[in-house]
Scaffold this motif. Structure first.
Motif, PDB file in Angstrom:
ATOM      1  N   ARG A  27     103.498  -5.872 -37.106  1.00 26.20           N
ATOM      2  CA  ARG A  27     104.989  -6.024 -37.527  1.00 26.20           C
ATOM      3  C   ARG A  27     105.420  -7.477 -37.525  1.00 26.20           C
ATOM      4  NH1 ARG A  27     107.596  -0.632 -35.278  1.00 26.20           N
ATOM      5  NH2 ARG A  27     106.620   0.781 -36.685  1.00 26.20           N
ATOM      6  N   ILE A  28     105.185  -8.010 -36.627  1.00 24.36           N
ATOM      7  CA  ILE A  28     105.429  -9.415 -36.461  1.00 24.36           C
ATOM      8  C   ILE A  28     104.737 -10.594 -37.347  1.00 24.36           C
ATOM      9  CG2 ILE A  28     105.756 -11.585 -34.643  1.00 24.36           C
ATOM     10  CD1 ILE A  28     106.293  -9.573 -32.512  1.00 24.36           C
ATOM     11  N   THR A  29     103.765 -10.189 -37.362  1.00 26.22           N
ATOM     12  CA  THR A  29     102.642 -10.861 -38.176  1.00 26.22           C
ATOM     13  C   THR A  29     103.081 -10.658 -39.624  1.00 26.22           C
ATOM     14  OG1 THR A  29     100.887 -10.637 -36.980  1.00 26.22           O
ATOM     15  CG2 THR A  29     100.533 -11.509 -38.960  1.00 26.22           C
ATOM     16  N   LEU A  30     103.528  -9.415 -40.365  1.00 27.23           N
ATOM     17  CA  LEU A  30     103.898  -9.185 -41.487  1.00 27.23           C
ATOM     18  C   LEU A  30     105.164  -9.982 -41.587  1.00 27.23           C
ATOM     19  CD1 LEU A  30     102.881  -5.474 -42.092  1.00 27.23           C
ATOM     20  CD2 LEU A  30     102.010  -7.424 -43.044  1.00 27.23           C
ATOM     21  N   LEU A  31     106.092  -9.734 -40.661  1.00 27.62           N
ATOM     22  CA  LEU A  31     107.322 -10.686 -40.617  1.00 27.62           C
ATOM     23  C   LEU A  31     107.372 -11.927 -40.970  1.00 27.62           C
ATOM     24  CD1 LEU A  31     110.688 -10.397 -40.665  1.00 27.62           C
ATOM     25  CD2 LEU A  31     110.292 -10.902 -38.364  1.00 27.62           C
ATOM     26  N   PHE A  32     106.655 -12.731 -40.033  1.00 25.76           N
ATOM     27  CA  PHE A  32     106.554 -14.208 -40.355  1.00 25.76           C
ATOM     28  C   PHE A  32     105.407 -14.476 -41.471  1.00 25.76           C
ATOM     29  CE2 PHE A  32     107.828 -14.246 -36.081  1.00 25.76           C
ATOM     30  CZ  PHE A  32     108.723 -14.945 -35.937  1.00 25.76           C
ATOM     31  N   GLY A  33     104.657 -13.535 -41.821  1.00 24.13           N
ATOM     32  CA  GLY A  33     103.845 -14.035 -43.161  1.00 24.13           C
ATOM     33  C   GLY A  33     104.630 -13.818 -44.452  1.00 24.13           C
ATOM     34  N   SER A  34     105.603 -12.826 -44.658  1.00 24.62           N
ATOM     35  CA  SER A  34     106.318 -12.811 -45.885  1.00 24.62           C
ATOM     36  C   SER A  34     107.379 -13.754 -45.696  1.00 24.62           C
ATOM     37  CB  SER A  34     106.998 -11.347 -45.721  1.00 24.62           C
ATOM     38  OG  SER A  34     107.760 -11.197 -44.573  1.00 24.62           O
ATOM     39  N   ALA A  35     107.971 -14.319 -44.460  1.00 26.05           N
ATOM     40  CA  ALA A  35     108.924 -15.444 -44.642  1.00 26.05           C
ATOM     41  C   ALA A  35     108.120 -16.825 -44.835  1.00 26.05           C
ATOM     42  CB  ALA A  35     109.370 -15.504 -43.153  1.00 26.05           C
ATOM     43  N   ALA A  36     106.978 -16.701 -44.623  1.00 29.97           N
ATOM     44  CA  ALA A  36     106.172 -18.076 -44.917  1.00 29.97           C
ATOM     45  C   ALA A  36     105.994 -18.049 -46.558  1.00 29.97           C
ATOM     46  CB  ALA A  36     104.818 -18.089 -44.112  1.00 29.97           C
ATOM     47  N   VAL A  37     105.598 -16.865 -47.012  1.00 28.82           N
ATOM     48  CA  VAL A  37     105.350 -16.817 -48.512  1.00 28.82           C
ATOM     49  C   VAL A  37     106.711 -17.056 -49.281  1.00 28.82           C
ATOM     50  CG1 VAL A  37     104.831 -15.214 -50.435  1.00 28.82           C
ATOM     51  CG2 VAL A  37     103.457 -15.374 -48.304  1.00 28.82           C
ATOM     52  N   ILE A  42     110.046 -20.834 -52.534  1.00 28.38           N
ATOM     53  CA  ILE A  42     111.117 -21.675 -52.707  1.00 28.38           C
ATOM     54  C   ILE A  42     111.157 -23.427 -52.554  1.00 28.38           C
ATOM     55  CG2 ILE A  42     113.691 -21.932 -51.855  1.00 28.38           C
ATOM     56  CD1 ILE A  42     113.560 -19.037 -51.021  1.00 28.38           C
ATOM     57  N   ALA A  43     110.289 -23.590 -51.692  1.00 22.95           N
ATOM     58  CA  ALA A  43     110.093 -25.019 -51.584  1.00 22.95           C
ATOM     59  C   ALA A  43     109.126 -25.874 -52.530  1.00 22.95           C
ATOM     60  CB  ALA A  43     109.645 -25.030 -50.049  1.00 22.95           C
ATOM     61  N   THR A  44     108.350 -25.141 -53.197  1.00 23.97           N
ATOM     62  CA  THR A  44     107.401 -25.725 -54.061  1.00 23.97           C
ATOM     63  C   THR A  44     108.121 -26.471 -55.413  1.00 23.97           C
ATOM     64  OG1 THR A  44     105.856 -24.194 -53.284  1.00 23.97           O
ATOM     65  CG2 THR A  44     105.168 -25.255 -55.292  1.00 23.97           C
ATOM     66  N   PRO A  45     108.928 -25.717 -56.075  1.00 23.09           N
ATOM     67  CA  PRO A  45     109.653 -26.120 -57.135  1.00 23.09           C
ATOM     68  C   PRO A  45     110.665 -27.271 -56.609  1.00 23.09           C
ATOM     69  CG  PRO A  45     109.868 -23.941 -57.334  1.00 23.09           C
ATOM     70  CD  PRO A  45     109.216 -24.019 -55.827  1.00 23.09           C
ATOM     71  N   PHE A  46     111.203 -27.312 -55.520  1.00 25.55           N
ATOM     72  CA  PHE A  46     111.988 -27.999 -54.986  1.00 25.55           C
ATOM     73  C   PHE A  46     111.396 -29.632 -54.792  1.00 25.55           C
ATOM     74  CE2 PHE A  46     113.945 -30.400 -51.249  1.00 25.55           C
ATOM     75  CZ  PHE A  46     115.177 -30.636 -51.865  1.00 25.55           C
ATOM     76  N   LEU A  47     110.542 -29.388 -54.054  1.00 21.83           N
ATOM     77  CA  LEU A  47     109.449 -30.800 -53.664  1.00 21.83           C
ATOM     78  C   LEU A  47     108.730 -31.345 -54.846  1.00 21.83           C
ATOM     79  CD1 LEU A  47     107.865 -29.240 -50.237  1.00 21.83           C
ATOM     80  CD2 LEU A  47     109.851 -31.074 -50.359  1.00 21.83           C
ATOM     81  N   ASP A  48     108.616 -30.382 -55.704  1.00 28.14           N
ATOM     82  CA  ASP A  48     107.796 -30.911 -57.194  1.00 28.14           C
ATOM     83  C   ASP A  48     108.907 -32.006 -57.722  1.00 28.14           C
ATOM     84  OD1 ASP A  48     105.886 -31.142 -59.133  1.00 28.14           O
ATOM     85  OD2 ASP A  48     106.948 -29.835 -60.234  1.00 28.14           O
TER      86      ASP A  48
END
Length: 105
Positions: A27-37, A42-48
């Motif tokens: 459950r913790i892995t899924l939580l942090f994995g989905s947060a990273a995705v 969100i960050a990719t278009p901003f940084l581009d």
């Protein structure tokens, strides 16, 4: 002693179970994995957009932004080169078809 038996009838297994720990880790892995995705989406278009803006402002970031192109007809073909490694940013190097160079090469 009666209270102990009652507790055992409600919850007979009081020991540590590895299965429960495995589900918690999953459950913790899924939580942090989905947060990273989500952060990556969100960050990719901003940084581009930030990278494109800094490129438009003239910041090369240590990269050689060389622009090369050929201009002209077959007999009078020449190549125009511009590079941030030349003495001035506006310096232009023209290389003719016969290998002769003019400008700041």
């Amino acid at each position: 002693m009666s209270l102990e038996r009652d507790w055992d009838s409600i919850r007979p297994d009081r020991g540590f179970r590895a299965v429960d720990a495995g589900m918690g880790i999953l459950r913790i892995t899924l939580l942090f994995g989905s947060a990273a995705v989500a952060l990556a989406l969100i960050a990719t278009p901003f940084l581009d957009s930030q990278a494109r803006q800094s490129a438009r402002d003239g910041f090369s970031g240590g990269l050689d932004m060389t622009a090369t192109g050929s201009v002209g007809h077959r007999p009078n073909t020449y190549t125009v080169r511009r590079s941030v490694l030349q003495p001035l940013p506006s310096s232009i190097c023209v290389i003719r078809n016969d290998g002769s160079r003019s400008g700041e090469c």
